[in-house]
Design a protein around this motif. Sequence first.
Motif, short mmCIF file in Angstrom:
data_model
loop_
_atom_site.label_atom_id
_atom_site.label_comp_id
_atom_site.label_asym_id
_atom_site.label_seq_id
_atom_site.Cartn_x
_atom_site.Cartn_y
_atom_site.Cartn_z
N SER A 255 12.03 74.32 60.11
CA SER A 255 11.78 73.96 58.72
C SER A 255 12.07 72.47 58.54
N PRO A 256 11.31 71.77 57.70
CA PRO A 256 11.59 70.33 57.48
C PRO A 256 12.98 70.09 56.91
N SER A 257 13.54 71.09 56.23
CA SER A 257 14.87 70.91 55.66
C SER A 257 15.98 71.40 56.58
N SER A 258 15.63 71.89 57.77
CA SER A 258 16.67 72.39 58.67
C SER A 258 17.42 71.24 59.32
N LEU A 259 18.64 71.52 59.68
CA LEU A 259 19.50 70.52 60.29
C LEU A 259 19.63 70.84 61.77
#
Length: 149
Positions: free
Chosen positions: A38-42
């Motif tokens: 996901s683009p928001s995953s770290l």
Amino acid sequence: QDSDDEEDEAIARSCAPSGSYVTLTLEGVSPEAYARLSPSSLVSAVSLLPHEGKVSVLHMGLSQTSGCHRDDEVPVRSKDPLTFRAGWRTWRGRPTFSQNNLNSDKHKFERYMPTDGAFFAGSAFGPVTFGPCPVLVFREGGDVGGGDG
């Protein structure tokens, strides 16, 4: 002696200074695996020191918070499988519980984890961890059975 100094200097030059931003490039990642991110995953990158890959006996001071215990819940027995979380490291272990008596060098074995909010000691095998290090302990729903096994 000089070759050791040169080697130490070369290692120091190849390391990023503390507190600086770096860019990591991952190679060999399939497009399918990249698409699952996901683009928001770290994504975090960590490394272990050579001795941190070893296993040792860990002694922890524990207490159960009042919000964790329900009356209908089976008590946690010594040697039940639990999940430990210390920093970014997670492992499973089977701890033994004992009284945490600071005035004695002997500690009485506890069959069950105390639920009255008292501090107690837990001992389990786990990765070498330097204290003081806060530890969270979890029991999975499938582990609640109370059976002998």
